[in-house]
Scaffold this active site. Structure first.
Site, PDB file in Angstrom:
ATOM      1  CG  ASP A  44      -1.922   1.111   1.240  1.00  0.00           C
ATOM      2  OD1 ASP A  44      -1.725   2.090   0.488  1.00  0.00           O
ATOM      3  OD2 ASP A  44      -2.896   1.029   2.006  1.00  0.00           O
ATOM      4  CD  GLU A  76      -1.294   1.131   9.487  1.00  0.00           C
ATOM      5  OE1 GLU A  76      -2.327   1.359  10.183  1.00  0.00           O
ATOM      6  OE2 GLU A  76      -1.154   0.128   8.796  1.00  0.00           O
ATOM      7  CD  GLU A  97      -7.243  -4.725  13.113  1.00  0.00           C
ATOM      8  OE1 GLU A  97      -7.157  -5.793  12.480  1.00  0.00           O
ATOM      9  OE2 GLU A  97      -6.368  -3.847  13.075  1.00  0.00           O
ATOM     10  CG  HIS A 157      -4.388  -1.780   3.631  1.00  0.00           C
ATOM     11  ND1 HIS A 157      -3.626  -0.661   3.910  1.00  0.00           N
ATOM     12  CD2 HIS A 157      -4.706  -2.325   4.838  1.00  0.00           C
ATOM     13  CE1 HIS A 157      -3.483  -0.553   5.214  1.00  0.00           C
ATOM     14  NE2 HIS A 157      -4.127  -1.546   5.795  1.00  0.00           N
TER      15      HIS A 157
END
Length: 555
Positions: free
Chosen positions: A223, A316, A325, A493
């Protein structure tokens, strides 16, 4: 490593070959030897090495014999250990000559290091452990290494079994037998009870295990929008990294840590709770940054870092729909615990969530109308409320989201959450916020649902503020580093999150102001999943302008 060394190099390191050696030999008795691990001095090198063996579990003689080290190897070993300790690795583990075979370790780490000139003066007999290399010892070492490999493989297999079992249990939980019989859940049915802490641990195990394999990291590294943004910011603003201590949370392969090391960071602490950290260590060594980057395995909330504060946190952490998440929770915890409260910088520094209507979308054809004619058969019996409960991660065409704007056009999408990572708290991540936007589609186009995406910004000072509702393309034009995951931007992505409405509507007029509310909340029992709630007023083509409300799960 070859045992035959270059004679010219050996001569440089052998003081007895120097002219005038006889003149200084009388000073040998005055030499002092510094411990490899602390600021403690000794009058005898054998005494110093015995101290390091007993106090720091560093057995020089045993390593010399096990690794079959020649003189130059031993010089490199000493310089390597000193370099590691100097860089903050208090107890470097040495198991192979590959760790210190680089020629940089031929150069003394410590100026006037008497140890390097006295390696042949060590009384090995004074050490109380048998260190003679023999076939039995080598075979034992090989067996130990094999056992370690088997233990790692077994741990990975055990994690896979746990994840598979948990998925099976979760599928059973979806339809408890007691509920199927009478429509009401039985409070005594274990499958209807709230998950215990051990169940949450199992979910965490599955989460971290998913990041242990290559494919997910290959996807993220490929990406280029994502990875290049981090690289460009770090290289463009080396002044915020050079000479600083950096904390990389969820380091994965270590790519962000490598960027920081190359930009001149003094120390980079790369933390990850996945087994990928073992590969990251190899990558760090292969690229020659072992003196800068320290890889640490564990949850950031549980590991003990060797420094009280850091200058920069780089991570990230973004998931689908930004907050999937729940990794941001850990990043904010680390910020409050480790980041310098006055000068510390978060990289990235800001994030914005956006919402826009989905119109004339192929998604309805793919997920709803598809069942009306399947090879000539009506399968609409497959349709139920669950079709509309799932948040879909898809790459949407700009035409499906006419309000998304573009590189030279203001978006009509609503920014419903704007986070400054220096001040945001975990309570900001659960919300119900109002929104409003201009309808840019035509009256003839159908309303099919909602699209959600996010923009990320990298500002070089914690005192810099992001103008309200600024979009990524605007920030780039002003010289900032930023990127968008919207349908009008180059795809990443993360794609976009599509929320398919239960009812297809017409009647919204171009230029009409549409209002509503949107909320994010962690799904009960699955903290890494998100329930997304949207409320809005109907289009009114049939006269029904009542408020709609729908909830989707991003799982």
């Amino acid at each position: 490593m070859e045992s035959d060394s270059d004679p010219s190099t050996t001569e440089l390191l052998e003081p007895r070959n120097d002219d005038g050696w006889e003149d200084v030999e009388s000073d040998v008795e005055d030499r002092t030897f510094k411990s490899l691990f602390e600021d403690k001095w000794f009058g005898d090198i054998t005494e110093m090495l015995q101290y390091d063996k007993e106090k720091h579990d560093f057995d020089y003689v045993k390593l010399k014999n096990q690794l079959n080290l020649d003189f130059l190897d031993r010089v490199q070993l000493i310089n390597f250990v000193r370099a590691e300790v100097k860089a903050g690795n208090a107890l470097p583990k040495v198991w192979t000559t590959a760790l210190f075979e680089d020629e940089q370790y031929l150069k003394p780490t410590m100026e006037d290091d008497a140890v390097l000139y006295s390696l042949d003066d060590i009384d090995e007999a004074a050490f109380d452990t048998s260190t003679a290399p023999d076939a039995g010892e080598q075979e034992l070492q090989e067996l130990r290494e094999r056992l370690a490999q088997i233990q790692i493989q077994f741990a990975a297999y055990r994690e896979e079994v746990q994840v598979s079992f948990q998925k099976h249990v979760n599928n059973m939980n979806d339809t408890p037998a007691s509920e199927a019989k009478n429509g009401a859940p039985d409070p005594n049915d274990a499958r209807t009870k709230k998950p215990t802490s051990s169940a949450q641990e199992d979910q965490d195990t599955g989460y971290f295990h998913s990041y242990a394999s290559n494919p997910i990291h290959e996807t993220m590294l490929k990406d280029t929008i994502r990875t290049s943004a981090y690289r460009d910011f770090i290289y463009k603003h080396k002044d915020v990294v050079a000479g600083k201590t950096i904390l990389d949370i969820g380091c994965g392969t270590g790519i962000l840590s490598l960027f920081c090391a190359r930009a001149g960071a003094k120390l980079v602490l790369a933390v990850d709770n996945s087994a990928i950290i073992d590969k990251a260590r190899v990558i760090v060594y292969e690229n020659g940054f072992q003196d800068v980057i320290r890889c640490v395995r564990g949850k950031i909330e549980e590991v003990r870092l060797p420094v009280p504060k850091v200058d920069v946190i780089v991570s990230e952490w973004m998931g689908y729909g930004l907050l999937y998440e729940s990794m941001l929770d850990s990043v904010l915890w680390a910020r409050d615990r480790y980041l310098d409260p006055e000068r510390g910088l978060m990289v990235p520094s800001h994030a914005t969530l956006r919402l826009a209507p989905l119109v004339d979308s192929e998604l309805r054809l793919d997920h709803v109308d598809f069942w009306k004619d399947v090879y000539g058969f009506d399968m609409t019996g497959m349709l139920d409320e669950a079709v509309y409960d799932e948040a879909l991660v898809r790459t949407l065409d700009k035409a499906d989201v006419p309000s998304s704007g573009g590189s030279d056009e203001d978006s009509a999408a609503s920014s419903f959450l704007e986070l400054d990572l220096h001040t945001a708290t975990t309570t900001d991540l659960t919300f119900l916020h109002p929104w409003e936007m201009e309808w840019r589609a035509t009256e003839a186009q159908s309303f099919d649902g909602w699209a959600v995406w996010f923009d990320i910004f990298f500002l070089s000072s914690r005192t810099d503020s992001l103008p309200p509702r600024m979009e990524a393309w605007e920030a780039v034009r002003k010289g900032y580093t930023a990127f968008s995951t919207g349908p009008a931007a180059p795809q990443t992505h993360w794609q976009q999150v599509a929320l398919l409405a239960e009812t297809q509507e017409f009647g919204f007029k171009q230029g009409q102001l549409v209002r509503g509310k949107i909320g994010y909340q962690k799904k009960e029992g699955k903290d890494r999943s998100i329930d997304i709630e949207v409320m809005w007023q109907g289009g009114g083509s049939d006269g029904d302008k009542r408020e709609r409300r729908q909830v989707w799960t991003l799982d």
